[in-house]
Scaffold this motif. Structure first.
Motif, mmCIF file in Angstrom:
data_model
loop_
_atom_site.group_PDB
_atom_site.id
_atom_site.type_symbol
_atom_site.label_atom_id
_atom_site.label_comp_id
_atom_site.label_asym_id
_atom_site.label_seq_id
_atom_site.Cartn_x
_atom_site.Cartn_y
_atom_site.Cartn_z
ATOM 1 N N GLU A 66 0.826 -1.209 0.000
ATOM 2 C CA GLU A 66 0.000 0.000 0.000
ATOM 3 C C GLU A 66 0.861 1.259 0.000
ATOM 4 O OE1 GLU A 66 -3.072 0.347 -0.442
ATOM 5 O OE2 GLU A 66 -3.844 -1.702 -0.233
ATOM 6 N N VAL A 91 2.224 1.675 -3.489
ATOM 7 C CA VAL A 91 1.198 2.184 -4.397
ATOM 8 C C VAL A 91 0.980 3.677 -4.180
ATOM 9 C CG1 VAL A 91 -1.274 2.092 -4.890
ATOM 10 C CG2 VAL A 91 0.037 -0.022 -4.692
ATOM 11 N N HIS A 92 0.974 4.085 -2.932
ATOM 12 C CA HIS A 92 0.772 5.504 -2.625
ATOM 13 C C HIS A 92 1.881 6.368 -3.220
ATOM 14 C CE1 HIS A 92 -0.548 9.047 -0.425
ATOM 15 N NE2 HIS A 92 0.684 9.205 0.025
ATOM 16 N N SER A 118 1.395 6.352 -7.266
ATOM 17 C CA SER A 118 0.152 6.863 -7.835
ATOM 18 C C SER A 118 0.305 8.347 -8.164
ATOM 19 C CB SER A 118 -1.005 6.665 -6.856
ATOM 20 O OG SER A 118 -1.224 5.292 -6.607
ATOM 21 N N ILE A 129 -3.720 3.265 -9.363
ATOM 22 C CA ILE A 129 -3.228 1.921 -9.049
ATOM 23 C C ILE A 129 -4.176 1.300 -8.029
ATOM 24 C CG2 ILE A 129 -1.288 0.553 -8.219
ATOM 25 C CD1 ILE A 129 0.568 2.817 -8.976
ATOM 26 N N THR A 130 -4.713 0.141 -8.367
ATOM 27 C CA THR A 130 -5.682 -0.541 -7.509
ATOM 28 C C THR A 130 -5.100 -1.864 -7.044
ATOM 29 O OG1 THR A 130 -7.473 0.421 -8.829
ATOM 30 C CG2 THR A 130 -8.056 -1.364 -7.325
ATOM 31 N N VAL A 131 -5.263 -2.155 -5.758
ATOM 32 C CA VAL A 131 -4.770 -3.402 -5.174
ATOM 33 C C VAL A 131 -5.956 -4.290 -4.831
ATOM 34 C CG1 VAL A 131 -3.447 -4.455 -3.308
ATOM 35 C CG2 VAL A 131 -2.744 -2.244 -4.239
ATOM 36 N N LEU A 178 5.492 -2.445 -11.011
ATOM 37 C CA LEU A 178 4.917 -1.100 -10.938
ATOM 38 C C LEU A 178 5.898 -0.053 -11.455
ATOM 39 C CD1 LEU A 178 3.046 -1.126 -7.491
ATOM 40 C CD2 LEU A 178 2.059 -1.249 -9.779
ATOM 41 N N VAL A 204 -3.082 -4.458 -9.278
ATOM 42 C CA VAL A 204 -2.232 -5.407 -8.556
ATOM 43 C C VAL A 204 -3.145 -6.408 -7.863
ATOM 44 C CG1 VAL A 204 -0.495 -5.701 -6.754
ATOM 45 C CG2 VAL A 204 -0.482 -3.638 -8.170
ATOM 46 N N VAL A 262 0.318 -8.255 -11.900
ATOM 47 C CA VAL A 262 0.294 -6.806 -12.112
ATOM 48 C C VAL A 262 -0.008 -6.574 -13.586
ATOM 49 C CG1 VAL A 262 1.568 -4.643 -11.955
ATOM 50 C CG2 VAL A 262 1.987 -6.454 -10.279
ATOM 51 N N ASP A 267 -1.509 -3.619 -16.642
ATOM 52 C CA ASP A 267 -1.705 -2.194 -16.917
ATOM 53 C C ASP A 267 -2.281 -2.031 -18.312
ATOM 54 O OD1 ASP A 267 0.454 -1.520 -18.996
ATOM 55 O OD2 ASP A 267 1.634 -2.511 -17.441
#
Length: 337
Positions: A224, A227-228, A231, A237-239, A262, A276, A289, A291
């Motif tokens: 997380e 991702v933060h 982004s 970006i979604t987990v 990523l 993700v 992963v 995209d």
């Protein structure tokens, strides 16, 4: 329960096929009775084997009834789940084989009966040994991977400490010595040397903190945060899924796969949507992963992709990287746990 009932139904069906005149109520009762002990195979395997063997002996008088196969399976399960009681399982197996031969009037040579009686638990015991050996191999491989990772981090920590730490310490000492030699004059030189001393001291503290973090490898729990950081206003970006309790090497390798995938998606494509997916079961961890970018259609294995592949392969896993129709890329890693 469904397995026991289904097996009993098969016994009834096979018996009626061979012996259409069999007593149906008695056939159903004896078939259920021989299959129900299978429910105890995990908790009370020896008891289940004794019960199934006893019922199969009673049912041996029914022409064409294959209940002995259930007893054979129960005996194998007893040796599989209770290897420390192999002698008792062998004794039950011998009694069952001899008793079945007597009641069904199919007594063979004594040597054949003994071989058959011993073979049933031996098969279950061999399966248990194979499972234990496979588990031990996996544990050794994971332990070796953890050791290699720890050695790499320790080597890197030593290198940083010996090179960067040494030079920063030398700079600080030289600045302190120069300040003492100048005695505070001129003021500008004193101020500059004081700044050098403070900066080198701060850098040393940061290096020591970095060396401390090298001993705590990141895992999927930090996805997380990753991702933060990556982004942006034009990138989402979604987990999907959550981290699970995993061996250190597996958890760290899965994190590095997500991190590299990523980073590549952000750096080498114009992807606006990145997904993700973290899936885990008792067999291992799967990381995917994907995209919607429009990067190169060919996989160019740089240092990052090679690093991912090596991390996954050393743990006995698989890694696949390639384009995803109609557009975008997909990185999928399966790591056994």
């Amino acid at each position: 329960m469904l397995l026991a009932v289904g097996t009993a139904g098969l016994l009834v069906g096979f018996t009626l096929w061979e012996n259409p005149g069999a007593d149906l109520p008695m056939l159903v009762a004896i078939s259920l009775a021989v299959c129900l002990p299978l429910l105890l195979c995990r908790r009370l395997p020896v008891t289940a084997a004794v019960l199934a063997s006893g019922v199969s002996l009673l049912g041996s008088v029914i022409p064409g009834w294959p209940g002995r196969l259930v007893a054979m399976a129960a005996l194998c399960c007893a040796a599989y789940y209770r290897p420390l009681r192999l002698s008792s399982v062998v004794a039950v197996s011998l009694v069952w084989v001899i008793g079945y031969g007597i009641l069904s009037s199919k007594m063979g040579p004594a040597a054949d009966l003994i071989v058959l009686g011993v073979a049933l638990p031996v098969v279950g015991y061999a399966l248990r040994l194979q499972r234990d050996r496979a588990g031990q191999t996996i544990r050794l491989r994971l332990a070796e991977a953890d050791r290699v990772a720890a050695e790499d981090r320790a080597r890197l920590a030593r290198d940083v400490h010996d090179s960067v730490g040494h030079h920063l310490t030398a700079i600080r000492l030289q600045a302190m010595a120069a300040r003492r030699a100048l005695g505070g004059t001129p003021a500008l030189a004193d101020r500059v040397l004081g700044t050098i001393n403070d900066l080198s001291s701060s850098a040393l503290s940061e290096v020591r903190a970095l060396l401390t973090t090298l001993h705590a490898a990141p895992g999927l729990a930090e996805v997380e945060d990753l991702v933060h950081r990556l982004s942006g206003p034009n990138r989402r970006i979604t987990v999907h899924g959550t981290a699970a309790p995993l061996p250190l090497a597996v958890d760290h390798a899965a994190y590095r796969v997500v991190q590299e995938a990523l980073t590549n998606a952000v750096r080498h494509s114009d992807a606006t949507e990145i997904d993700v997916c973290l899936q885990h079961d008792r067999h291992g961890m799967e990381v995917t992963v994907t995209d919607n970018g429009t990067g190169s259609a060919e996989v160019v294995e740089g240092q990052g992709i090679r690093g991912m592949r090596e991390r996954v392969h050393v743990l006995g896993g698989t890694l696949s990287i390639g384009p995803r129709p109609p557009r975008g890329w997909s990185v999928r890693a399966r790591i056994p746990a």
